[in-house]
Design an enzyme around this catalytic site. Structure first.
Site, PDB file in Angstrom:
ATOM      1  N   GLU A 246     -12.300 -78.472  -1.926  1.00  0.00           N
ATOM      2  CA  GLU A 246     -12.927 -77.655  -2.942  1.00  0.00           C
ATOM      3  C   GLU A 246     -14.426 -77.380  -3.305  1.00  0.00           C
ATOM      4  OE1 GLU A 246     -10.529 -75.553  -4.015  1.00  0.00           O
ATOM      5  OE2 GLU A 246      -8.696 -76.460  -4.009  1.00  0.00           O
TER       6      GLU A 246
ATOM      7  N   ASP B  99      -3.402 -74.348   6.500  1.00  0.00           N
ATOM      8  CA  ASP B  99      -3.770 -72.876   6.448  1.00  0.00           C
ATOM      9  C   ASP B  99      -5.140 -72.739   7.086  1.00  0.00           C
ATOM     10  OD1 ASP B  99      -4.666 -74.010   4.091  1.00  0.00           O
ATOM     11  OD2 ASP B  99      -4.201 -72.078   3.041  1.00  0.00           O
TER      12      ASP B  99
ATOM     13  N   GLU C 247      -4.745 -63.549  -0.462  1.00  0.00           N
ATOM     14  CA  GLU C 247      -4.354 -63.597   1.196  1.00  0.00           C
ATOM     15  C   GLU C 247      -3.963 -62.255   1.890  1.00  0.00           C
ATOM     16  OE1 GLU C 247      -4.953 -67.467  -0.423  1.00  0.00           O
ATOM     17  OE2 GLU C 247      -3.333 -65.898  -1.076  1.00  0.00           O
TER      18      GLU C 247
ATOM     19  N   GLU D  64       4.873 -66.220  -4.760  1.00  0.00           N
ATOM     20  CA  GLU D  64       4.186 -67.364  -4.189  1.00  0.00           C
ATOM     21  C   GLU D  64       5.046 -67.793  -2.801  1.00  0.00           C
ATOM     22  OE1 GLU D  64       1.392 -70.173  -5.145  1.00  0.00           O
ATOM     23  OE2 GLU D  64       0.718 -68.218  -4.779  1.00  0.00           O
TER      24      GLU D  64
ATOM     25  N   THR E  81     -13.006 -69.487   3.901  1.00  0.00           N
ATOM     26  CA  THR E  81     -11.790 -69.178   3.329  1.00  0.00           C
ATOM     27  C   THR E  81     -11.487 -68.895   1.903  1.00  0.00           C
ATOM     28  OG1 THR E  81      -9.467 -70.441   3.375  1.00  0.00           O
ATOM     29  CG2 THR E  81     -11.209 -71.937   2.649  1.00  0.00           C
TER      30      THR E  81
END
Length: 603
Positions: free
Chosen positions: A197, A333, A504, A450, A591
């Site tokens: 993060e 991902d 996304e 989700e 990302t």
């Protein structure tokens, strides 16, 4: 920002023309012409951008405050290798973006109206953060409170810097830069610091804001964060820790690598560390992460699904092959996302960077053959969904479960199709992006869950379309009644029915728009935007919702992720803004949607 004041109109006109053709360019537009503050950046051709010049003499003089601890002074007991050296800049790469022509006046007016709508939502959310959660990690948009879940370094503020710049909100941007200058990266509100993060939100956010604005404070703070993260490589085998023990890391005595981590964590440092080496001239960051990616490269074809890596890996044991669960979704991902993007940033001329092209082609072929399926639906839409694969004793087994996190894959395949000059990838990317758009429009709220399941088309090739079979759908749905009994046709579960402001799906729609120039993608983006804003709007800003399977999205959750401004609204905005803005031929986005500058190319 103040405008140039020139007494003679003729002299002004000559000066403007000179500047436009002579000055260094940013996103295809000269620095001084690139968005004034106040009402947002113009959605117009470059002939009108002179009206929005910035006066560089009015850029605030902001000096970074030194943090209470200097991370570049740490003497690492387990010093990572300092080779390979950073590759030379890439001099050419295939063109990514469509050759756009100006919109007709009618279309341009419509897109400008849409752009202004996104800008309005962003300004409202930012104002609420500024009033109620300034210098905190995230806003709680129902109560007006805040949370500090990312070490207390103002995650939303740092994450939003480049969005403010891109949208032309110069006053807000420079106020935020002044706040960033005072962040103390020598102190943390948490005992441990999350490597993943911190890298994607803080380091990525600072580098991108520097790449866009050129403000030296942002570069200085990026180096601070980079050196903090570099201390996480101070381990016996030079693999990074997942969680940095903050005070112990300062001592330099060495950290202990966790035994099991999600593969996305060590696989999502390449872009930020490589770009940091590029802007500082110090290869140590590139060398550290190149060593990590060598491990994935050397064992890519030794896993239970050759070409892909399991969802869980052990960096302590340097084991990236033993697991049996494979996905391009959550937990894995961005490991996959960063491979084509690292190829774009670094090229393949150097032996140390060639691996990213090889790994990209290999995983993309494997995923196409094993993870993607055409769902059984009542219409004739040509779509694909990405599922998950377990490899047990009987071989690969495709589970038709997907999630919002997986929706980046359509844009990534489209991007990879252009970079690697492979039309099959581009075609698959378009179908995957349409698959997520289909999920959005299928639910009563206009948003996708989700996590959800669909029925995959039967037959030897699950990517082939099939005839709708109502009885088969009912049978499959009844097996999973605990996951909602009021579902759109084709869906058998909404295992997690929330929408938490994720980006996304719109990310892929944006990339397909920029690559193909097909108007359907802008219309899709607008339909999605209207649904999302309608469901998530609060008096202050926007909040996650609990149930997309009902009209309006159900109850709201008192939380607004930093990626709402950093990613979701940025992607919506870029769908309707001038296509020179953050061109895919000049930037690669990490990302967290932070645009990192690519070396000059020939197209």
């Amino acid at each position: 920002m103040a405008r140039f004041r020139v007494r003679h109109v003729a002299l002004c006109a000559v000066f403007v023309v000179f500047l436009y053709h002579a000055l260094p360019r940013e996103n295809g537009i000269p620095h001084l012409f690139y968005h004034a503050g106040g009402g947002g950046a113009p959605n117009a051709g470059t002939s009108e951008l002179a009206r929005y010049m910035n006066d560089p003499s009015h850029v605030p003089r902001i000096v970074a405050t030194e943090s209470s601890f200097s991370w570049n002074t740490v003497k690492l007991l387990k010093q990572p290798a300092l080779t390979p050296k950073l590759p030379a800049p890439v001099t050419s790469r295939p063109r990514i973006q469509h050759h756009f022509k100006p919109d007709s006046p009618h279309v341009a007016a419509k897109q400008e109206q849409r752009r202004q709508a996104v800008l309005g939502v962003t300004k409202k959310a930012w104002a609420a953060y500024r009033e109620h959660a300034w210098m905190k990690d995230a806003l709680k948009p129902l109560s007006g409170q805040f949370v500090d879940q990312f070490s207390g370094w103002a995650a939303t503020l740092v994450d939003s810097l480049d969005t403010l710049w891109i949208m032309g909100l110069r006053d807000e941007f420079y106020e935020a830069v002044e706040a960033v200058a005072a962040i103390d990266f020598g102190k943390s509100t948490s005992y441990t610091v999350n490597t993943f993060e911190t890298n994607i939100r803080y380091l990525g956010g600072l580098i991108a804001a520097y790449d866009l604005s050129g403000h030296e404070v942002l570069r200085a703070k990026a180096v601070e964060v980079g050196d903090l993260l570099y201390a996480g490589f101070n381990t016996d085998n030079k693999m990074p820790v997942d969680m940095i023990q903050f005070e112990r890391a300062k001592e330099g005595a060495g950290l202990v690598v966790e035994d099991g981590v999600v593969s996305a964590s060590p696989g999502t440092i390449t872009l930020e560390f490589s770009r940091l080496s590029q802007i500082t001239g110090d290869s140590k960051y590139y060398a550290a992460v190149s060593h990590v990616m060598d491990l994935f490269y050397e064992h890519q074809n030794e896993t239970k699904l050759p070409g892909m890596w399991p969802m869980m890996v052990s960096m302590r044991r340097e084991d990236v092959v033993s697991g049996y669960q494979f996905t391009i979704g959550g937990n894995a991902d961005s490991l996959y996302e960063y491979l084509p993007k690292a190829h774009a940033l670094l090229g393949s001329a150097d032996p140390s960077s060639k691996k990213y092209e090889v790994m990209s082609r290999t995983f993309m072929d494997t995923a196409m053959s094993n993870l993607f399926f055409h769902p059984m639906i009542p219409g004739d839409e040509d779509i694909l969904i990405s599922g998950n694969v377990d490899v047990l004793g009987t071989g690969p087994s495709l589970d038709p479960e997907s999630e919002h996190l997986s929706c980046y894959i359509g844009g990534l395949y489209a991007l990879g199709g252009r970079l690697l000059e492979n039309e099959k990838y581009l075609d698959a990317g378009a179908k995957l992006a349409r698959g997520c758009a289909y999920a959005y429009k299928s639910f009563p709220s206009g948003m996708m869950p989700e996590r959800y399941n669909m029925v995959k088309c039967p037959g030897p090739d699950p990517k082939q379309s099939c005839t709708w079979d109502q009885s088969l759908w009912v049978t499959e749905r009844e097996k999973r009644t605990q996951y909602k009994d009021h579902l759109p046709l084709g869906f058998t579960t909404a295992k997690d029915p929330r929408y938490i402001l994720r980006p996304e799906a719109i990310e892929s729609v944006f990339i397909l728009w920029r690559i193909t120039g097909q108007e359907e993608w802008r219309d899709t983006a607008w339909r999605m935007f209207e649904a999302v804003v309608k469901a998530t709007d609060t008096e202050m800003a926007n909040a996650a919702v609990e149930d997309v399977t009902v009209e309006g999205g159900g109850e709201k959750t008192d939380y607004m992720e930093s990626f709402w401004i950093a990613e979701t609204l940025k992607y919506y905005y870029l769908c309707f803004a001038h296509t020179d803005l953050v061109s895919l031929d000049e930037f690669v986005l990490n990302t967290e949607a932070h645009p990192l500058k690519l070396s000059k190319i020939q197209v």
